[in-house]
Scaffold this motif. Structure first.
Motif, short mmCIF file in Angstrom:
data_model
loop_
_atom_site.label_atom_id
_atom_site.label_comp_id
_atom_site.label_asym_id
_atom_site.label_seq_id
_atom_site.Cartn_x
_atom_site.Cartn_y
_atom_site.Cartn_z
N GLU A 500 41.86 29.33 43.03
CA GLU A 500 42.82 30.02 43.87
C GLU A 500 43.13 29.15 45.08
OE1 GLU A 500 43.11 34.07 46.66
OE2 GLU A 500 41.20 33.38 45.84
N GLN A 501 44.41 28.96 45.35
CA GLN A 501 44.82 28.18 46.50
C GLN A 501 45.85 28.95 47.32
OE1 GLN A 501 45.38 23.75 45.57
NE2 GLN A 501 45.58 24.67 43.54
N CYS A 502 45.73 28.86 48.62
CA CYS A 502 46.71 29.49 49.50
C CYS A 502 47.11 28.50 50.59
CB CYS A 502 46.16 30.76 50.13
SG CYS A 502 47.37 31.62 51.18
N THR A 503 48.40 28.32 50.76
CA THR A 503 48.93 27.48 51.82
C THR A 503 49.75 28.36 52.76
OG1 THR A 503 49.04 25.53 50.40
CG2 THR A 503 50.38 25.51 52.40
N VAL A 504 49.36 28.36 54.03
CA VAL A 504 50.06 29.15 55.04
C VAL A 504 50.79 28.18 55.98
CG1 VAL A 504 49.85 30.93 56.82
CG2 VAL A 504 48.20 30.85 54.93
N GLN A 505 52.10 28.38 56.14
CA GLN A 505 52.89 27.50 56.99
C GLN A 505 53.22 28.18 58.32
OE1 GLN A 505 55.12 25.51 53.10
NE2 GLN A 505 56.30 25.87 54.94
N THR A 511 52.10 30.58 50.32
CA THR A 511 52.14 30.47 48.86
C THR A 511 50.74 30.71 48.31
OG1 THR A 511 53.97 28.90 48.88
CG2 THR A 511 52.61 28.97 46.89
N LEU A 512 50.63 31.62 47.38
CA LEU A 512 49.37 31.98 46.74
C LEU A 512 49.45 31.57 45.28
CD1 LEU A 512 46.66 33.46 47.27
CD2 LEU A 512 47.80 35.57 46.55
N ARG A 513 48.51 30.71 44.85
CA ARG A 513 48.55 30.20 43.48
C ARG A 513 47.19 30.37 42.81
NH1 ARG A 513 51.38 26.43 40.24
NH2 ARG A 513 50.01 25.42 38.70
N THR A 614 42.99 28.76 26.46
CA THR A 614 44.33 29.01 26.99
C THR A 614 44.33 28.85 28.51
OG1 THR A 614 44.80 30.56 25.20
CG2 THR A 614 46.21 30.69 27.15
N LYS A 615 45.37 28.17 29.02
CA LYS A 615 45.52 27.98 30.45
C LYS A 615 46.83 28.58 30.91
CE LYS A 615 43.02 23.54 30.44
NZ LYS A 615 41.90 23.88 31.33
N TRP A 616 46.84 29.17 32.09
CA TRP A 616 48.08 29.68 32.66
C TRP A 616 47.96 29.75 34.18
CZ3 TRP A 616 44.33 32.50 30.40
CH2 TRP A 616 43.85 33.64 31.06
N SER A 617 49.10 29.85 34.85
CA SER A 617 49.14 29.86 36.30
C SER A 617 50.06 30.95 36.80
CB SER A 617 49.60 28.50 36.85
OG SER A 617 48.75 27.46 36.43
N VAL A 618 49.79 31.43 37.99
CA VAL A 618 50.64 32.39 38.67
C VAL A 618 50.80 31.91 40.11
CG1 VAL A 618 50.89 34.76 39.51
CG2 VAL A 618 49.90 34.34 37.24
N GLU A 619 52.06 31.80 40.56
CA GLU A 619 52.33 31.35 41.92
C GLU A 619 53.34 32.27 42.58
OE1 GLU A 619 52.57 27.07 42.90
OE2 GLU A 619 54.57 27.54 43.70
#
Length: 627
Positions: A500-505, A511-513, A614-619
């Motif tokens: 889980e990654q989150c970038t706050v500007q 953005t939450l991925r 299986t791999k998948w992503s949600v952003e």
């Protein structure tokens, strides 16, 4: 919902009688115990403890729910007459020293054990089979008239026919149009009726004496329920329901799992050792629940929740000699709530920030022992202050860790071991716990939504849980902050790893991925990513996706509000929230599915069978702006 597993009611109960000379019908109009009012849910032990074993604890309680006389569709158990005799003996003695205590037998309408005496057609079926929502119990078809009539008859004869009991408690039951009003009409309309509807519902005041707010304070602390909304509903229940009021707030340590099957796999010693540790370590949740309860006239309990309610825990705050309130609670300018009692002052901080409070008279903080007139109360916490002549403490109270004042530049800070906070100069604030869960998303001091964390279920009741999660704030500067967490979701032998990654500007967007890998084959009932928008904040605002635009309704009208889209804009008051997602998100009125006051923006990336590897992503990117 916690099932009573210790006691069962036998049909022989009907043959027993309560001695009217010592257990006579009571006038409940004068019930008015002092504060704090402490209750016990489900395990007071009136049916298996002797007077010598339990009297010290029972004598301090104001409300006992279950705990020795509990109907679970298993009334023919041979041992019940002996237990009921002990229950009646203990209640008789208890009323002599504690006449204010109210005793409500527990009735389970929705589930029963594997009992051959239960008519086969009473079972609720899925795919032609009985199904279980709790270990050892199976669902009953409560749409059947004879099921409801059976329960009403049992309450009439076996509870209301025994004056030593003050009324009835229905677990996992709402304000229906059949059973509740008929139960309330018993004893010439003086029968106490209390239900557990999970949350504090918005109706039922005229028929009920109260409801059990089961672990809803926990959801307030998790950011899933707004404190002011909860408090407003609590005020309605304590002020507008039938009297005597029996509304009770019960909560549990944050480390306690809500999954009953998790605890069913442990033996008694293992479970108790772990739970007692939680009860000592997390006294903040206890204080927050207790002081919230003291804002009005309800009862309070703190126990191990789904692992087995009714622990005999006792805290020094319970013994505070507050007496009776001098008036209603009031809201202070800083957002804290305060209520004056004959014996002291209670203040609860349901805001998102630490508060510094100043008292008119020198007082002692019951929790910390500090003496003075100025105190710091952390967010999601509360204090009881008693006037004192003791000397003022030598040192000042701790300084606030975080306040509502906006930072001059982007700020990323770790509060203690369990909270990562990012604030922008424009007013966006995100808080992640040590496990990567987004606990707070706010804009200019108001909660935006709950969610952002996936809900994953193998079956209706078997939910994937995070394990071995590590991470925190990786880097930050004046332009952006980056947080990374990694771990796994596990349910039995099924396993999914994630990053889980989150970038706050600093321009008020984040953005939450999530990146997922199925480490085993998966069988899924549901995989949901969501943002839950509180009705209280967004009502009468608008939401749009493409050329579709809706006004968010004050009352439920239809389930589907917006079709699935990768770009949704929500506007309310002076706030514009722009959501872009790699996953199509639909907007529904979540009130269609239960007692929840929220609009649900959600998407479902995978379902049913997912192959290993299986791999998948949600952003998802959320941008905030002032209109």
């Amino acid at each position: 919902m916690t099932k009573i597993q210790t006691f069962r009611i036998g049909l022989a109960w009907v043959a027993l009688t309560c001695s009217f000379s010592v257990c006579s019908a009571r006038d409940l109009s004068q019930i008015n115990p002092s504060f704090p009012r402490i209750g016990n849910c489900y395990h007071a032990g009136l049916g298996d403890k002797t007077w010598e074993q339990g009297s010290n604890y029972w004598s301090k309680l104001g409300l006992i729910i279950g705990g020795g006389y509990d109907l679970h569709y298993d009334w023919e158990k041979a041992g019940w007459p002996k237990k009921l005799a002990l229950v009646e003996q203990n209640i008789t003695k208890l009323r002599q020293i504690n006449p204010n205590v109210l005793v409500l037998p527990y009735v389970d309408v929705i589930e029963g054990p594997d009992n051959p005496s239960i008519p086969q057609r009473w079972w609720a079926l899925k795919d032609g089979k009985r199904w279980s929502g709790w270990p050892g119990y199976y669902r009953i078809d409560t749409k059947l008239n004879d099921v409801l009539q059976f329960n009403l008859d049992k309450v009439r004869t076996e509870i209301c026919g025994r004056p030593c009991f003050d009324g009835v408690f229905y677990d996992c039951w709402g304000v229906d149009e059949w059973l509740v009003p008929r139960s309330a009409a018993l004893r010439d309309g003086k029968n106490i009726v209390m239900v557990n509807d999970g949350n504090l519902p918005h109706r039922g005041f005229s028929m009920l004496n109260g409801v059990l707010a089961e672990d809803e304070i926990d959801r307030v602390m998790e950011g899933k329920v707004g404190f002011e909304d909860f408090l407003d509903r609590y005020f309605h229940w304590t002020r507008e329901s039938k009297k005597p009021c029996v509304t009770m707030i019960v909560c549990s340590p944050r480390a306690v799992s809500y999954d009953p099957w998790h605890w069913s796999k442990m033996n008694y010693k293992e479970r108790q050792t772990l739970l007692e540790k939680y009860g000592v370590e997390d006294q903040q949740t206890m204080r927050f629940g207790l002081t919230t309860t003291l804002m009005s006239d309800g009862y309070f309990g703190y126990d191990t929740g789904m692992a087995g309610r009714g622990n005999w825990w006792w805290y020094k705050e319970y013994d505070a000699p507050l007496g009776h309130p001098r008036g209603l609670a009031h809201r202070n300018a800083d957002g804290t709530w305060q209520r004056e009692y004959d014996g002291g002052v209670v203040i609860v901080n349901g805001t998102a920030y630490d508060a510094v409070v100043r008292l008119e008279v020198k007082s002692r903080d019951v929790s910390t022992g500090r003496v003075g007139t100025q105190f710091t109360i952390p967010f999601s916490d509360g204090r009881i202050f008693l006037p004192t002549s003791e000397a003022v403490s030598a040192s000042d109270d701790v300084a606030p860790r975080i306040t509502a004042k906006l930072p001059a530049k982007l700020r990323a800070v770790k509060l203690g071991d369990d909270l990562n906070v990012v604030q922008t100069p424009g007013g966006l604030e995100l808080r992640f716990d040590a496990g990567g869960v987004l606990r707070l998303a706010s804009w200019r001091g108001q909660r935006l939504f709950s969610g952002g964390w996936p809900v994953i279920k193998r079956t209706q009741t078997a939910e994937f849980k995070p394990e071995n999660v590590l991470g925190n704030i990786e880097a930050s500067n004046e332009k952006a902050a980056h947080l990374t967490f990694h771990g796994a979701f596990v349910e039995n032998d099924q396993h999914v790893s994630f990053v889980e990654q989150c970038t706050v500007q600093n321009d008020n967007q984040f953005t939450l991925r999530f990146d997922f890998t199925a480490d085993t084959d998966l069988t899924l009932r549901m995989w949901r990513h969501y943002f839950a928008l509180p009705v209280a904040r967004y009502v009468s605002g608008t939401a749009s996706a493409g050329d579709k635009r809706v006004t968010l309704p004050a009352t439920f009208k239809t389930t589907d509000l917006l079709p699935a889209s990768k770009h949704i804009v929500v506007e309310t008051g002076d706030t514009l929230m722009d959501v872009t997602s790699s996953l199509p998100l639909s907007l529904v009125d979540h009130r269609a599915y239960g007692n929840v006051e929220e609009y649900l923006l959600a998407g479902y990336p995978v379902s049913k069978a997912v192959r290993q590897g299986t791999k998948w992503s949600v952003e998802m990117t959320v941008k905030l702006a002032k209109k």
